[in-house]
Scaffold this active site. Structure first.
Site, PDB file in Angstrom:
ATOM      1  N   HIS A 107      -9.059   5.536  -3.424  1.00 12.04           N
ATOM      2  CA  HIS A 107      -8.078   5.268  -4.542  1.00 12.04           C
ATOM      3  C   HIS A 107      -8.640   4.258  -5.590  1.00 12.04           C
ATOM      4  CE1 HIS A 107      -5.487   6.313  -0.888  1.00 12.04           C
ATOM      5  NE2 HIS A 107      -4.682   6.986  -1.790  1.00 12.04           N
ATOM      6  N   ASP A 110      -8.217   0.848  -4.566  1.00 15.35           N
ATOM      7  CA  ASP A 110      -8.488   0.393  -2.869  1.00 15.35           C
ATOM      8  C   ASP A 110      -9.724  -0.526  -3.591  1.00 15.35           C
ATOM      9  OD1 ASP A 110      -7.031   2.063  -1.915  1.00 15.35           O
ATOM     10  OD2 ASP A 110      -8.437   3.623  -1.763  1.00 15.35           O
TER      11      ASP A 110
HETATM   12  C1  XLS Z   1      -0.593   9.258   2.777  1.00 13.31           C
HETATM   13  C2  XLS Z   1      -1.756   9.830   2.407  1.00 13.31           C
HETATM   14  C3  XLS Z   1      -2.946   9.300   1.470  1.00 13.31           C
HETATM   15  C4  XLS Z   1      -3.783  10.352   0.808  1.00 13.31           C
HETATM   16  C5  XLS Z   1      -4.559   9.853  -0.397  1.00 13.31           C
HETATM   17  O1  XLS Z   1       0.137   9.583   3.724  1.00 13.31           O
HETATM   18  O2  XLS Z   1      -2.258  10.461   3.676  1.00 13.31           O
HETATM   19  O3  XLS Z   1      -3.618   8.479   2.245  1.00 13.31           O
HETATM   20  O4  XLS Z   1      -4.602  10.872   1.792  1.00 13.31           O
HETATM   21  O5  XLS Z   1      -3.535   9.427  -1.237  1.00 13.31           O
END
Ligand code: XLS
Ligand code: NI
Ligand code: NI
Length: 441
Positions: A107, A110
């Site tokens: 993201h 991140d």
């Molecule tokens: C949350 C999601 C998130 C997505 C990416 O539950 O799994 O981590 O994979 O935003």
């Protein structure tokens, strides 16, 4: 070539993880994941395209609603925002190359801290894009997909693209632009939309129709922007029924496919399925894979597992070979993932605090999935499972059944046939099939 890409070694004492085979006693080795082993015409590396999730592995602190961080990272110490982000990137690429994953996912926030000023934040993401690009070039590691975190900042408490306030939606757009730009610059193969806040807590304050339309409009706007700027990859929607919203619009595969059809977005999108999200939706992972595969939309997977007793997104690493064997049978049947790979959207436990734990976690996950593929391939080659399943529908392969499938029978025809024949009882043989699969595990 040194696998150490930064100046400092963060994961000291652990080298490149090697495949050593089933008999190995080394806890820091693969038993089943042999990236060069060819199964059903492709290497394991190509089948899976394993990716490391930046957020869980290098940002997640072990914090839970009842207590603060337990994972204290060496790379998280600098008071300078960019220096800290660079240190984290060093650690990330050190881990990714040591574990031998060919891909990673992130993201926007991140990789670098967010800022309320959209222009300042844009600059930060661009700086880090250059850093990541250099690291990709030096290591050969690639970006599986990028995404924007449109759920953590407080401005998104009422939604991002589905926020009732247009000004918030505009900020979501700014972040989406930045994350798409970064994904394109880094040669990302896909771009993910996971809408944790795209849903509602109460219908009393929510115009669901308008919010869904805004969400679709934002996706169209992103597709237009990305294509105009050279993005050739797939967009993925990642379904999840709830958490953090009470009800999320991208509930499950079937809902997402219906949504994409309704708003004319099918051709640009695939589905990124997450094991634990399937469970939360009241489905098996296999169910979600099959629904997506049947629509030609089985594009990418977020590997993890839930907890049989707790009903939330625990994001544990995969260990269930049976569950993954079922998924791999579907994946092999679909001819592979359409445009994506397998991302470990999983975190080590709050009390798994040794640096090696991150390695054990991924080794276990990669081995579980590799083992499942080997088994699924054996089952496929053996043939009986597929024969039995197809055989159940044999009455539609010729004669009146085939005419029905072709739309040639009227309801009166069915009446005429029914007045002449009585069905004989045919067993579904579930336990036989369960044992058949079990024989190969
Ligand atoms: C949350 C999601 C998130 C997505 C990416 O539950 O799994 O981590 O994979 O935003
Ligand atoms: Ni999740
Ligand atoms: Ni996920």
């Amino acid at each position: 070539m040194s696998i150490l890409l930064g100046e400092k070694e963060y994961f000291k004492g652990v080298g490149k993880i090697q495949f050593e085979g089933q008999e190995s006693d080394n806890p820091l080795a693969f038993r089943f994941y042999d990236e060069n082993r060819v199964i059903a015409g492709k290497t394991m590396k190509e089948h899976f395209k394993f990716a490391i999730a930046y957020w869980h592995s290098f940002c997640g602190s072990g914090l839970d609603p009842f207590g603060g961080p337990t994972h204290h990272y060496e790379w998280d110490k600098s008071s300078d925002v960019i220096q800290r982000a660079k240190d984290k990137a060093d650690a990330a690429f050190e881990f990714i190359t040591k574990i031998g994953a060919p891909y990673y996912c992130f993201h926007d926030l991140d990789v670098v801290d967010q800022d309320n000023d959209a222009v300042v934040y844009k600059k930060r993401v661009e700086t880090m894009t250059d850093v990541l690009k250099a690291k990709q070039d030096a290591s050969g590691v690639k970006l599986l997909w990028g995404t924007a975190n449109l759920f953590s900042h407080e401005r998104y408490m009422n939604g991002a693209s589905t926020n009732p306030d247009f000004n918030v939606l505009a900020h979501a757009g700014a972040q989406l632009k930045g994350a798409i730009d970064a994904t394109i610059a880094l040669g990302g193969e896909g771009y993910v939309f996971w809408g944790g806040r795209e849903g509602y807590m109460s219908l009393l304050n929510t115009n669901m129709k308008r919010e869904r339309e805004h969400f679709a409009q934002m996706l169209h706007t992103c597709v237009e922007y990305a294509r105009r700027n050279g993005f050739k990859g797939k967009f993925f929607i990642e379904p999840k029924p709830s958490e953090p919203s009470k009800h999320q619009y991208d509930f499950d595969s079937a809902t997402v496919i219906g949504f994409l059809r309704e708003f004319g977005l099918m051709e640009h999108f695939g589905i990124n399925l997450e094991v634990n999200h399937a469970t939360l939706a009241g489905h098996t992972f296999a169910h979600e894979c099959q629904v997506a595969a049947d629509a030609g939309m089985l594009a990418s997977l977020d590997a993890n597992r839930g907890d049989a007793q707790n009903g939330w997104d625990t994001d544990q690493f995969p260990v269930d070979v049976y569950e993954w064997t079922e998924a791999m049978l579907i994946l092999l049947g679909a001819g592979g993932l359409a445009g994506g790979g397998i991302n470990f959207d999983a975190k080590r436990r709050r009390n798994s605090t040794d640096m090696e734990d991150l390695f054990y976690a991924h080794i276990g996950g990669m081995d579980t999935i590799a083992r499942a593929l080997i088994i699924a391939d054996k089952i496929t080659q053996h043939g009986e499972y597929h024969r039995l399943k197809a055989g159940r529908y044999a009455s539609f392969d010729s004669g009146k059944g085939a005419e029905f499938e072709a739309g040639k029978l009227k309801l009166e025809d069915l009446f005429a046939i029914a007045s002449e024949v009585q069905p004989v009882q045919i067993s579904g043989r579930q336990e036989y099939l369960e044992n058949l699969i079990g024989r190969f595990i």
